[in-house]
Design an enzyme around this catalytic site. Structure first.
Site, PDB file in Angstrom:
ATOM      1  N   HIS A 188       0.948  -1.013  -0.241  1.00 48.59           N
ATOM      2  CA  HIS A 188       0.416  -0.053   0.071  1.00 48.59           C
ATOM      3  C   HIS A 188       1.003   1.195  -0.121  1.00 48.59           C
ATOM      4  O   HIS A 188       1.308   1.774   0.441  1.00 48.59           O
ATOM      5  CB  HIS A 188      -0.374   0.251   1.375  1.00 48.59           C
ATOM      6  CG  HIS A 188      -0.294   0.293   2.383  1.00 48.59           C
ATOM      7  ND1 HIS A 188       0.205   1.322   2.983  1.00 48.59           N
ATOM      8  CD2 HIS A 188       0.761  -0.378   3.090  1.00 48.59           C
ATOM      9  CE1 HIS A 188       0.405   0.862   4.035  1.00 48.59           C
ATOM     10  NE2 HIS A 188       1.088  -0.244   4.384  1.00 48.59           N
ATOM     11  N   HIS A 193      11.692  -0.244 -13.433  1.00 53.64           N
ATOM     12  CA  HIS A 193      11.478  -1.481 -13.560  1.00 53.64           C
ATOM     13  C   HIS A 193      12.668  -2.275 -12.497  1.00 53.64           C
ATOM     14  O   HIS A 193      13.046  -1.953 -11.480  1.00 53.64           O
ATOM     15  CB  HIS A 193      12.701  -2.254 -14.438  1.00 53.64           C
ATOM     16  CG  HIS A 193      12.963  -3.436 -14.668  1.00 53.64           C
ATOM     17  ND1 HIS A 193      11.667  -3.946 -16.008  1.00 53.64           N
ATOM     18  CD2 HIS A 193      13.801  -4.494 -14.417  1.00 53.64           C
ATOM     19  CE1 HIS A 193      12.430  -4.783 -15.547  1.00 53.64           C
ATOM     20  NE2 HIS A 193      12.975  -5.422 -14.511  1.00 53.64           N
TER      21      HIS A 193
HETATM   22  C1  LIG Z   1      24.045  -5.778  -9.216  1.00 54.89           C
HETATM   23  C2  LIG Z   1      24.624  -6.056 -10.553  1.00 54.89           C
HETATM   24  C3  LIG Z   1      23.936  -4.747 -11.659  1.00 54.89           C
HETATM   25  C4  LIG Z   1      25.853  -5.819 -11.500  1.00 54.89           C
HETATM   26  O1  LIG Z   1      26.345  -6.041 -12.012  1.00 54.89           O
HETATM   27  P1  LIG Z   1      27.783  -5.846 -12.821  1.00 54.89           P
HETATM   28  O2  LIG Z   1      28.312  -4.681 -12.252  1.00 54.89           O
HETATM   29  O3  LIG Z   1      28.038  -6.912 -13.996  1.00 54.89           O
HETATM   30  O4  LIG Z   1      28.347  -6.872 -11.762  1.00 54.89           O
HETATM   31  P2  LIG Z   1      29.850  -8.592 -11.900  1.00 54.89           P
HETATM   32  O5  LIG Z   1      28.725  -9.347 -12.163  1.00 54.89           O
HETATM   33  O6  LIG Z   1      30.628  -7.529 -12.242  1.00 54.89           O
HETATM   34  O7  LIG Z   1      30.784  -8.353  -9.838  1.00 54.89           O
HETATM   35  C5  LIG Z   1      30.987  -7.297  -9.231  1.00 54.89           C
HETATM   36  C6  LIG Z   1      30.267  -7.889  -7.515  1.00 54.89           C
HETATM   37  O8  LIG Z   1      29.503  -7.907  -7.204  1.00 54.89           O
HETATM   38  C7  LIG Z   1      28.823  -9.044  -6.735  1.00 54.89           C
HETATM   39  N1  LIG Z   1      27.791  -8.835  -6.816  1.00 54.89           N
HETATM   40  C8  LIG Z   1      26.962  -8.375  -8.218  1.00 54.89           C
HETATM   41  N2  LIG Z   1      26.006  -9.134  -8.082  1.00 54.89           N
HETATM   42  C9  LIG Z   1      25.460  -9.213  -6.653  1.00 54.89           C
HETATM   43  C10 LIG Z   1      24.681  -9.075  -5.766  1.00 54.89           C
HETATM   44  N3  LIG Z   1      23.129  -9.100  -6.488  1.00 54.89           N
HETATM   45  N4  LIG Z   1      24.291  -9.124  -4.482  1.00 54.89           N
HETATM   46  C11 LIG Z   1      25.280  -9.647  -3.988  1.00 54.89           C
HETATM   47  N5  LIG Z   1      26.646  -9.277  -4.795  1.00 54.89           N
HETATM   48  C12 LIG Z   1      26.539  -8.901  -5.949  1.00 54.89           C
HETATM   49  C13 LIG Z   1      29.591 -10.807  -7.634  1.00 54.89           C
HETATM   50  O9  LIG Z   1      29.871 -11.637  -6.357  1.00 54.89           O
HETATM   51  C14 LIG Z   1      31.230  -9.538  -7.844  1.00 54.89           C
HETATM   52  O10 LIG Z   1      31.956  -9.897  -6.681  1.00 54.89           O
HETATM   53  P3  LIG Z   1      33.455 -10.107  -6.572  1.00 54.89           P
HETATM   54  O11 LIG Z   1      34.152  -9.171  -7.446  1.00 54.89           O
HETATM   55  O12 LIG Z   1      33.891  -9.355  -4.669  1.00 54.89           O
HETATM   56  O13 LIG Z   1      32.845 -11.695  -6.964  1.00 54.89           O
HETATM   57  C15 LIG Z   1      24.011  -7.821 -10.975  1.00 54.89           C
HETATM   58  O14 LIG Z   1      24.944  -8.419 -10.749  1.00 54.89           O
HETATM   59  C16 LIG Z   1      22.559  -8.058 -11.004  1.00 54.89           C
HETATM   60  O15 LIG Z   1      22.678  -8.434  -9.197  1.00 54.89           O
HETATM   61  N6  LIG Z   1      21.721  -7.672 -11.268  1.00 54.89           N
HETATM   62  C17 LIG Z   1      20.470  -8.237 -11.405  1.00 54.89           C
HETATM   63  C18 LIG Z   1      20.159  -8.750 -13.082  1.00 54.89           C
HETATM   64  C19 LIG Z   1      18.370  -8.905 -13.022  1.00 54.89           C
HETATM   65  O16 LIG Z   1      17.647  -8.576 -11.754  1.00 54.89           O
HETATM   66  N7  LIG Z   1      17.206  -8.708 -13.615  1.00 54.89           N
HETATM   67  C20 LIG Z   1      16.145  -8.223 -13.891  1.00 54.89           C
HETATM   68  C21 LIG Z   1      15.773  -8.812 -15.376  1.00 54.89           C
HETATM   69  S1  LIG Z   1      13.835  -9.103 -15.537  1.00 54.89           S
END
Ligand SMILES: CC(C)(COP(=O)(O)OP(=O)(O)OC[C@H]1O[C@@H](n2cnc3c(N)ncnc32)[C@H](O)[C@@H]1OP(=O)(O)O)[C@@H](O)C(=O)NCCC(=O)NCCS
Length: 122
Positions: free
Chosen positions: A49, A58
């Site tokens: 709510h 998004h």
């Molecule tokens: C947060 C996010 C945007 C970061 O993306 P990125 O910049 O490409 O990050 P990377 O994959 O290079 O990871 C970098 C570090 O962050 C960590 N990390 C990435 N995503 C994380 C998350 N959601 N929670 C905790 N840690 C995360 C990785 O483990 C990595 O850690 P390390 O350096 O110790 O190995 C991405 O991981 C994410 O969570 N995206 C959400 C996607 C999603 O839900 N899409 C839905 C579509 S409908």
């Protein structure tokens, strides 16, 4: 035309939805929520709510927002992100998958974890 549905989504009649927004199957949007334009509320997201979801937000599948949460313009919440009541996510901020918003987040950061904290690089 707004795209609201399919019918398995529940949207309370009091909810306002801006143009171009879409609400996917299994989503639940509770009373007095305000959703702006060009917003996507993905599969099984729950918005409780009085939340305010600004334009271009998004909400990925399984996002759960408690009551009175504000998501500012352009923010992106990854799959399974949650927010406790009354919190605010700043404009164009990303909350990573599984992140828990327990404190307000500023604009234009990438926040991850439980609790979600801005990454040092952002
Ligand atoms: C947060 C996010 C945007 C970061 O993306 P990125 O910049 O490409 O990050 P990377 O994959 O290079 O990871 C970098 C570090 O962050 C960590 N990390 C990435 N995503 C994380 C998350 N959601 N929670 C905790 N840690 C995360 C990785 O483990 C990595 O850690 P390390 O350096 O110790 O190995 C991405 O991981 C994410 O969570 N995206 C959400 C996607 C999603 O839900 N899409 C839905 C579509 S409908």
């Amino acid at each position: 035309m707004d795209l609201v549905g399919p019918p398995s989504a529940f949207v309370d009649p009091s909810v306002t939805i801006g143009p171009g927004s879409v609400i996917f199957a299994g989503a639940v949007v509770q009373p007095d929520v305000r959703i702006g334009a060009q917003v996507s509320v993905s599969t099984a997201a729950a918005i409780d709510h009085d939340c305010v979801i600004e334009d271009f937000v998004h909400l990925a599948p399984g996002t759960h927002l408690a009551g009175n949460v504000t998501i500012e313009q352009g923010a992106f919440l990854g799959v399974g992100a949650v927010a406790i009541p009354g919190r605010r996510v700043g404009a164009w901020t990303t909350v990573g998958a599984g992140g828990a918003v327990v404190r307000d987040l500023p604009s234009e950061v990438v926040a991850v974890g439980v609790p979600a904290r801005p990454r040092p690089s952002s």
